[in-house]
Design an enzyme around this catalytic site. Sequence first.
Site, short mmCIF file in Angstrom:
data_model
loop_
_atom_site.label_atom_id
_atom_site.label_comp_id
_atom_site.label_asym_id
_atom_site.label_seq_id
_atom_site.Cartn_x
_atom_site.Cartn_y
_atom_site.Cartn_z
N HIS A 126 -3.92 -39.24 -32.38
CA HIS A 126 -2.46 -39.89 -32.39
C HIS A 126 -2.04 -40.31 -31.05
O HIS A 126 -2.49 -39.90 -30.14
CB HIS A 126 -1.55 -38.58 -32.69
CG HIS A 126 -0.08 -39.05 -33.09
ND1 HIS A 126 0.56 -39.37 -32.21
CD2 HIS A 126 0.45 -39.11 -34.35
CE1 HIS A 126 1.94 -39.62 -32.65
NE2 HIS A 126 1.76 -39.55 -34.21
N GLN A 206 -0.56 -30.95 -36.61
CA GLN A 206 -0.93 -30.91 -38.24
C GLN A 206 -1.52 -29.62 -38.53
O GLN A 206 -1.43 -29.37 -39.89
CB GLN A 206 -1.97 -32.03 -38.72
CG GLN A 206 -1.45 -33.53 -38.41
CD GLN A 206 -0.09 -33.89 -39.39
OE1 GLN A 206 0.18 -33.22 -40.40
NE2 GLN A 206 0.77 -34.72 -38.81
N1 7TS Z 1 -0.28 -35.31 -32.99
C1 7TS Z 1 -0.35 -35.66 -34.36
C2 7TS Z 1 -1.69 -34.98 -34.73
C3 7TS Z 1 0.53 -35.95 -35.21
O1 7TS Z 1 0.27 -35.93 -36.43
C4 7TS Z 1 1.79 -36.18 -34.27
C5 7TS Z 1 2.84 -36.98 -35.32
C6 7TS Z 1 2.11 -35.98 -33.09
C7 7TS Z 1 0.91 -35.52 -32.24
C8 7TS Z 1 3.31 -36.04 -32.55
O2 7TS Z 1 4.32 -35.16 -32.99
P1 7TS Z 1 5.87 -35.32 -32.45
O3 7TS Z 1 6.53 -34.13 -33.38
O4 7TS Z 1 5.83 -35.17 -31.07
O5 7TS Z 1 6.26 -36.62 -32.87
N2 7TS Z 1 2.42 -37.39 -36.49
C9 7TS Z 1 3.21 -38.26 -37.36
C10 7TS Z 1 2.73 -38.64 -38.57
O6 7TS Z 1 1.49 -38.55 -38.83
N3 7TS Z 1 3.38 -39.38 -39.24
O7 7TS Z 1 4.77 -39.59 -38.25
C11 7TS Z 1 4.52 -38.52 -37.48
#
Ligand code: 7TS
Length: 409
Positions: A126, A206
């Site tokens: 990500h 995830q």
């Molecule tokens: N890492 C992974 C694998 C993710 O899926 C996400 C967010 C993040 C980091 C970041 O998380 P946050 O809570 O700090 O934003 N993934 C997604 C998605 O798949 N669709 O919207 C957000």
Amino acid sequence: MTSMSFDVEAVRRDFPILSREIGGKPLVYLDSAATSQKPQVVIDALSAYYSGMNANIHRGVHTLSQEATEAYEGARGKVRQLINAAEDAEIVFTRGTTEGINLVAQTLGAQRLGQGGEVVISNMEHHSNVVPWQILCEQTGGRLRVVPINDDGELLMDEYESLLGPQTALVSIVHMSNALGTINPVKDIVAMAHSRGIPVLLDGAQATPHLPVDVRELDCDFYAFSGHKLFGPTGIGVLYGKREWLESMPPYQGGGEQIKSVTFEKTIYNDLPYKFEAGTPHIAGVIGLGAAIDYVNGVGLERAAAYEHELLEYGTEQLQAIEGLRLIGTAREKAGVLSFVLDGIHPHDIGTVLDTQGIAIRTGHHCTQPLMQRFQVPATARASFAFYNTRGEIDALVEGIHKTFEVFS
Ligand code: 7TS
């Protein structure tokens, strides 16, 4: 374990939003990888904090402050148990996965990464596990190295091993991919790095809603995740770190709560984990996350994972049978995600037609642009599950995809 032993209808009744209609059709929520829905007990916990207990923590002698502090610290204990950390002091509350990774990049990363040093990530990260390291590399003259993947969306472990060396400052890899669903062999990833003395951060954003996680069994040095994907509130997350690393790292932010004493000449930082929790934290969010963890424990992650696995197998079969549909992400080890493209139809158009059927999926690059480049697609349509989804909802998705083909034929 079969789905017979998992009462999905009872679980669904715990989530008020799941009885909503969208344009006169029952909501089919297949976007839990972006954010999960919240059970009533989490919503109630937020409300109960604000209506009956609201006060700042760690600083009041009055009853409300003591109650709020107890609830906040109680939730830290629940997080520790959830991931089997050795002690509460290793649990740092953050805004989410993104902040946890930035924290490690700007503290341990800045300490370890010098000119010519390297950070190893993978092709399926990500953006929040790419950009913080790029920023750090710009600051230090370090270099990003990327583990390639195969056409099924699995890491090439030989290539990973060959990237590790004396120049490697840190490894940061996703436990479960948000865009592919791949579950990476993180225990091996950690062991290979440790045999060369390299610390490892795992991005658990995830994985935590889908698999039981044991940080001591994985032996990872850091594990970051987000409350909102784990049926808890937005704006709250967790960074687990081994005590010896957290002790040796400088603070990420300065301010109240994170100090023991301040003079204009010198500040003495607070003990762990408060050294990394500057300012008034998201107290309600932490308490809500605690309620979410209690809820997940009640459902049973292991049972839920078995149920979700059946759902994924069913969905995979159904989608693979559709002519003109290509699944992106066919790893042997995967969970909860069906990413796909349709011949001749842009993913955004798929999402728009599905929305008219009450079906919520995500379309786009899923904050994984380098991964889209690897598969040579601009975007995918992604259906992602949680344990509250049903076979009937997968059938609705399949029907919606056929409808999409009709609309664009
Ligand atoms: N890492 C992974 C694998 C993710 O899926 C996400 C967010 C993040 C980091 C970041 O998380 P946050 O809570 O700090 O934003 N993934 C997604 C998605 O798949 N669709 O919207 C957000």
